[in-house]
Structures are given as structure tokens and as C-alpha cells.
Design a protein around this motif. Structure first.
Motif, PDB file in Angstrom:
ATOM      1  N   VAL A   1      18.225  21.002  -9.424  1.00  0.00           N
ATOM      2  CA  VAL A   1      17.903  22.195  -8.632  1.00  0.00           C
ATOM      3  C   VAL A   1      19.009  22.416  -7.601  1.00  0.00           C
ATOM      4  CG1 VAL A   1      15.402  21.913  -8.873  1.00  0.00           C
ATOM      5  CG2 VAL A   1      16.563  20.911  -6.901  1.00  0.00           C
ATOM      6  N   PHE A   2      19.136  23.661  -7.130  1.00  0.00           N
ATOM      7  CA  PHE A   2      20.137  23.933  -6.097  1.00  0.00           C
ATOM      8  C   PHE A   2      19.680  25.069  -5.200  1.00  0.00           C
ATOM      9  CE2 PHE A   2      22.239  27.854  -7.614  1.00  0.00           C
ATOM     10  CZ  PHE A   2      21.848  27.905  -8.952  1.00  0.00           C
ATOM     11  N   GLU A   3      20.394  25.230  -4.093  1.00  0.00           N
ATOM     12  CA  GLU A   3      20.206  26.380  -3.205  1.00  0.00           C
ATOM     13  C   GLU A   3      21.569  27.002  -2.936  1.00  0.00           C
ATOM     14  OE1 GLU A   3      18.182  28.480  -1.795  1.00  0.00           O
ATOM     15  OE2 GLU A   3      16.606  27.612  -3.007  1.00  0.00           O
TER      16      GLU A   3
ATOM     17  N   ALA B   1      13.638  29.148   5.052  1.00  0.00           N
ATOM     18  CA  ALA B   1      13.192  29.810   3.817  1.00  0.00           C
ATOM     19  C   ALA B   1      13.917  29.216   2.614  1.00  0.00           C
ATOM     20  CB  ALA B   1      13.440  31.309   3.914  1.00  0.00           C
ATOM     21  N   HIS B   2      15.211  28.941   2.765  1.00  0.00           N
ATOM     22  CA  HIS B   2      15.955  28.338   1.650  1.00  0.00           C
ATOM     23  C   HIS B   2      15.421  26.941   1.347  1.00  0.00           C
ATOM     24  CE1 HIS B   2      19.094  31.222   0.640  1.00  0.00           C
ATOM     25  NE2 HIS B   2      19.059  31.590   1.902  1.00  0.00           N
ATOM     26  N   HIS B   3      15.126  26.191   2.407  1.00  0.00           N
ATOM     27  CA  HIS B   3      14.634  24.833   2.156  1.00  0.00           C
ATOM     28  C   HIS B   3      13.248  24.854   1.505  1.00  0.00           C
ATOM     29  CE1 HIS B   3      12.825  20.912   3.071  1.00  0.00           C
ATOM     30  NE2 HIS B   3      13.991  20.506   2.623  1.00  0.00           N
ATOM     31  N   ALA B   4      12.417  25.798   1.925  1.00  0.00           N
ATOM     32  CA  ALA B   4      11.076  25.897   1.310  1.00  0.00           C
ATOM     33  C   ALA B   4      11.222  26.197  -0.190  1.00  0.00           C
ATOM     34  CB  ALA B   4      10.269  26.991   2.007  1.00  0.00           C
ATOM     35  N   ARG B   5      12.178  27.077  -0.529  1.00  0.00           N
ATOM     36  CA  ARG B   5      12.388  27.375  -1.962  1.00  0.00           C
ATOM     37  C   ARG B   5      12.984  26.167  -2.700  1.00  0.00           C
ATOM     38  NH1 ARG B   5      16.020  32.490  -3.380  1.00  0.00           N
ATOM     39  NH2 ARG B   5      17.685  31.041  -2.823  1.00  0.00           N
ATOM     40  N   PHE B   6      13.853  25.442  -2.009  1.00  0.00           N
ATOM     41  CA  PHE B   6      14.450  24.215  -2.573  1.00  0.00           C
ATOM     42  C   PHE B   6      13.317  23.259  -2.981  1.00  0.00           C
ATOM     43  CE2 PHE B   6      17.675  20.612  -1.424  1.00  0.00           C
ATOM     44  CZ  PHE B   6      18.331  20.730  -2.632  1.00  0.00           C
TER      45      PHE B   6
ATOM     46  N   GLU C   1      13.781  18.507   8.190  1.00  0.00           N
ATOM     47  CA  GLU C   1      14.462  17.856   9.313  1.00  0.00           C
ATOM     48  C   GLU C   1      15.816  17.280   8.863  1.00  0.00           C
ATOM     49  OE1 GLU C   1      12.476  14.326  10.461  1.00  0.00           O
ATOM     50  OE2 GLU C   1      13.316  14.325  12.468  1.00  0.00           O
ATOM     51  N   LEU C   2      15.786  16.616   7.732  1.00  0.00           N
ATOM     52  CA  LEU C   2      17.014  16.018   7.207  1.00  0.00           C
ATOM     53  C   LEU C   2      18.005  17.095   6.760  1.00  0.00           C
ATOM     54  CD1 LEU C   2      18.461  13.396   6.201  1.00  0.00           C
ATOM     55  CD2 LEU C   2      17.526  13.968   3.977  1.00  0.00           C
ATOM     56  N   PHE C   3      17.468  18.108   6.111  1.00  0.00           N
ATOM     57  CA  PHE C   3      18.268  19.222   5.591  1.00  0.00           C
ATOM     58  C   PHE C   3      19.054  19.877   6.729  1.00  0.00           C
ATOM     59  CE2 PHE C   3      18.142  23.846   4.272  1.00  0.00           C
ATOM     60  CZ  PHE C   3      18.674  23.763   2.981  1.00  0.00           C
TER      61      PHE C   3
ATOM     62  N   ILE D   1      15.627  35.275  -0.912  1.00  0.00           N
ATOM     63  CA  ILE D   1      15.485  35.294   0.542  1.00  0.00           C
ATOM     64  C   ILE D   1      15.973  36.655   1.057  1.00  0.00           C
ATOM     65  CG2 ILE D   1      16.057  34.086   2.696  1.00  0.00           C
ATOM     66  CD1 ILE D   1      14.593  32.337   0.487  1.00  0.00           C
ATOM     67  N   THR D   2      17.020  37.210   0.421  1.00  0.00           N
ATOM     68  CA  THR D   2      17.507  38.526   0.852  1.00  0.00           C
ATOM     69  C   THR D   2      16.473  39.597   0.509  1.00  0.00           C
ATOM     70  OG1 THR D   2      19.637  37.646   0.109  1.00  0.00           O
ATOM     71  CG2 THR D   2      19.627  39.895   0.953  1.00  0.00           C
ATOM     72  N   ARG D   3      15.833  39.467  -0.655  1.00  0.00           N
ATOM     73  CA  ARG D   3      14.744  40.379  -1.042  1.00  0.00           C
ATOM     74  C   ARG D   3      13.674  40.384   0.037  1.00  0.00           C
ATOM     75  NH1 ARG D   3       9.711  39.787  -3.021  1.00  0.00           N
ATOM     76  NH2 ARG D   3       8.953  41.198  -4.657  1.00  0.00           N
ATOM     77  N   ASP D   4      13.296  39.195   0.488  1.00  0.00           N
ATOM     78  CA  ASP D   4      12.271  39.082   1.523  1.00  0.00           C
ATOM     79  C   ASP D   4      12.754  39.724   2.827  1.00  0.00           C
ATOM     80  OD1 ASP D   4       9.700  37.693   2.431  1.00  0.00           O
ATOM     81  OD2 ASP D   4      11.155  36.973   3.892  1.00  0.00           O
ATOM     82  N   SER D   5      14.047  39.555   3.134  1.00  0.00           N
ATOM     83  CA  SER D   5      14.591  40.153   4.365  1.00  0.00           C
ATOM     84  C   SER D   5      14.535  41.679   4.279  1.00  0.00           C
ATOM     85  CB  SER D   5      16.036  39.686   4.605  1.00  0.00           C
ATOM     86  OG  SER D   5      16.114  38.271   4.575  1.00  0.00           O
ATOM     87  N   VAL D   6      14.872  42.214   3.100  1.00  0.00           N
ATOM     88  CA  VAL D   6      14.813  43.671   2.887  1.00  0.00           C
ATOM     89  C   VAL D   6      13.381  44.167   3.092  1.00  0.00           C
ATOM     90  CG1 VAL D   6      14.915  45.435   1.047  1.00  0.00           C
ATOM     91  CG2 VAL D   6      16.842  43.859   1.379  1.00  0.00           C
TER      92      VAL D   6
END
Ligand SMILES: Cc1ncc(COP(=O)(O)O)c(C=O)c1O
Length: 357
Positions: free
Chosen positions: A69-71, A90-95, A110-112, A259-264
Motif C-alpha cells: 500500500v502507499f500514500e 486524512a492521508h494517514h486514515a486512508r493509509f 503519531e509515528l507517521f 483527499i482533494t475530492r473531499d477538499s472540493v
């Protein structure tokens, strides 16, 4: 509580080779990377070390079964003492959601964030300063057991690497052209489309090649069941403006939740726009384009933020949207999101994580 990360600094910085005026996406990497291992049921040995090759064996199970997996996110120059990371939570939650789908052990936020802050401090000199440029941040995890059985790995490697990237729109907004694929789909309900996992991208290369061969920039993906509902684009989500309403295909279970979709969507709601998040067919889009009601179409994603769509082709029809420029609403989203990213506009949504150097 802070996480213990050991640091081994490079003795041979490559920063002198960096030309901040010529940045090629994903080819240049900063001096350091973050690394962590999962073994015996726990994440351990968090470390920052010089960026460089890693040793693997040919039996490494990710090479055979793709458990990875990646972000993809970005950090932005604000001033010499300040860097903004855009929506790391938001990126970490999707990760972690991607990890769950792929049976990979989750990681802590926290580590991320600590690893990212640490890396940004150490490699701050790699941050390009011009508006439009950024440091692209690529966290990823892969199964690394040396074992050829097709089953869940018991060990994993977790890395974060960083790449300075140039302005996406250095030469102005060039609308992209999209075509549906007559044959292929990106993801199926119940499959892995919602996860940011390696195989989804491997599966998209052949249809993308076919689209390129026909002169289109990217594939406009349709749903797998009826081959009718619009899902997303290559590496972007998609939005349409029909008769003044912003229409975004709903998250179907096989669409990557951008995440950009959500921002829009959050901005649109904040501005009081007429917004619909719903299923929409390619037929409705072609009809709206032909009747002149489709005034804008644009993709959203970390790479370009907002990418205007100028052409859509489906079966034997092709429609043109707009006048070859970015549309007014797309521009409004682009300016608002980039303004927040570079610290020029108030971040009333709390999207940026500020790193003080
Ligand atoms: C398949 C796919 N869809 C959509 C997106 C847009 O997501 P985001 O806005 O989080 O970058 C991406 C990029 O990450 C992607 O790879």
C-alpha cells in the motif's frame, strides 16, 4: 509522547546536484528516508537513514503477490522557517484503510507525523520555494517475508521517501482529454479499488496505453457492473458542473476516496454551492455536453490539485467542454486549495499541519 526514531545522517549529501528549476516528478529524492520494520507482531526499529538502495531477495512475497500500500501527499514552502503538510491526518486514515483491506498491520498517526516532521527538518534544504512546487511525500508499506506461499506475510517494511516536484502548471492549464475504455474496468465492487494498493495501478496501465494510442490523456473509468456509471480518472477523482450544479460521482466502494475530492466538496458546501454527490452515467454527461448544460469538468488529485477536462470520448462520440481554458469554478477551487496549502489564505478547515523549522 514522542516516538523514538534513530537518525543516521548521510556523509555525502546530494543537494549540490539539485536544480530547483528543473524538477522531474518522482526522479529525484532527498538525502534521507524513513524506515521501519514489522516482525514478531509489532512495528519496530523506526529509523531515518540515507536514501539509497535496499537489499531484497527474489523470494520477497510482495514481488509475487503484490501485498503493498502507499500514500501520496505534499508539503509546501511557506517561508524559510515554515512548511505546510496538506491534510496528513486524512492521508494517514486512508493509509490505514488501505492496510486493513490488504491485511497489512496498521501504523500510528503519531509515528507517521513524527517521521514526516523529522524528515522535513533534516532535508529542509530540498524544499523548492516557488509557488506551484512542493515536496512530494511517499509513505509505503510492503510485505517482505522471503516465502513463496500465496498467503499473508508475517513481516513488512515501511518507508517514507520524499521527492521535490516542479510546478504542474508551469506552462499554463492544459485541459486533459479523457476516453472511456470499451473493454476494461479499474475496480469492481468488493475488490480493491478503494485501497491505494500497487496492483490497482498495474491493472490500469494497459487501458491507459490504449487511451494514449488513441490520442487521449487518461481513461475515464466506468463501473464494472453496468459499464455506465462514472467512477474516476487515472489518478484523479472527477467533478462536473451541469446547469450550475456541481456533480461528483459518489464513493461507490470501488472509487478511491480522494483527499482533494473531499477538499472540493467541503469548500463547495462552505461556499453554499449547489452540490450533488450521486451516481451519474456517461450517457447523462454526453447528453449534457451536447445540450450545452455541461459547462465544466475537472479532475481532482494531489498531483495537479485541479485538472480541467477539455474532451470526453465514449464509444463513437466525442464532446468538447469549455474553451480550452480552466473553467471559473475549477479555478476557484484551485486558487482556494493552493492558497491554503501555501499559507496565503486562512485555513479555516484545519487542513494544514505546520512544521516549524
Ligand atoms: C486512483 C486514484 N484516484 C484518485 C486520486 C486522487 O486522490 P488524492 O486527492 O487523495 O490525491 C488518486 C491519487 O492519489 C488516485 O491514485
Amino acid at each position: 509522547m514522542s516516538v523514538h526514531i534513530t537518525v543516521e545522517k548521510t556523509q555525502a549529501s546530494r543537494i549540490e546536484q539539485l536544480d530547483k528549476n528543473r524538477l522531474d516528478f518522482g526522479r529525484t529524492f532527498t538525502d534521507h528516508m524513513f524506515q521501519m520494520h514489522y516482525a514478531d507482531g509489532a512495528w519496530q526499529q523506526a529509523k531515518i537513514l540515507p536514501f539509497g538502495p535496499i537489499q531484497i531477495t527474489p523470494a520477497l512475497n510482495v514481488l509475487h503477490y503484490g501485498q503493498a500500500v502507499f500514500e501520496g501527499m505534499k508539503a509546501f514552502y511557506v517561508d524559510d522557517k515554515t512548511i505546510n503538510i496538506f491534510r496528513p491526518e486524512a492521508h494517514h486514515a486512508r493509509f490505514n484503510r488501505s492496510c486493513r483491506r490488504m491485511c497489512i498491520p496498521e501504523t500510528s498517526y503519531e509515528l507517521f507525523i513524527e517521521a514526516l516532521e523529522h524528515l522535513l527538518h533534516i532535508d529542509a534544504a530540498w524544499m523548492p520555494e516557488k509557488k506551484g512546487t512542493a515536496l512530494y511525500l511517499r509513505p509505503f508499506i510492503f510485505a517482505n517475508e522471503d516465502y513463496l506461499a500465496a498467503r499473508v506475510s508475517s513481516t513488512y517494511a515501511y518507508y517514507i521517501i520524499m521527492s521535490p516536484v516542479g510546478a504542474y502548471y508551469a506552462e499554463g492549464f492544459n485541459p486533459v482529454s479523457l476516453t472511456t475504455s470499451p473493454e476494461f474496468v479499474r475496480a469492481v465492487p468488493g475488490g480493491t479499488g478503494e485501497a491505494k494498493t500497487a496492483g490497482n495501478y498495474a491493472a490500469s496501465f494497459l487501458p491507459a496505453q490504449q487511451a494514449h494510442a488513441k490520442g487521449y490523456t487518461q481513461v475515464l473509468w466506468l463501473d464494472a457492473r453496468e459499464h455506465s456509471y462514472i467512477e474516476e480518472v487515472g489518478t484523479m477523482n472527477i467533478h462536473f458542473v451541469i446547469d450550475g450544479t456541481l456533480i461528483t460521482p459518489s464513493l461507490s466502494g470501488s472509487v478511491l476516496s480522494g483527499i482533494t475530492r473531499d477538499s472540493v466538496l467541503k469548500l463547495a458546501e462552505h461556499w453554499g454551492l449547489d452540490v450533488q454527490e450521486r451516481r451519474i452515467t456517461i450517457g447523462e454527461i454526453m447528453e449534457a455536453a451536447q445540450s450545452g448544460l455541461l459547462t465544466e469538468a475537472f479532475g481532482s488529485g494531489t498531483a495537479a490539485v485541479i485538472s480541467p477536462v477539455g474532451t470526453i470520448a465514449h464509444e463513437h462520440e466525442e464532446v468538447k467542454i469549455g474553451n480550452g481554458e480552466i473553467g471559473p469554478l475549477a479555478k476557484r477551487f484551485f486558487d482556494a486549495i493552493t492558497g491554503i496549502q501555501y499559507g496565503e489564505l486562512e485555513d479555516s478547515f484545519g487542513w494544514t499541519h505546520t512544521v516549524h523549522l
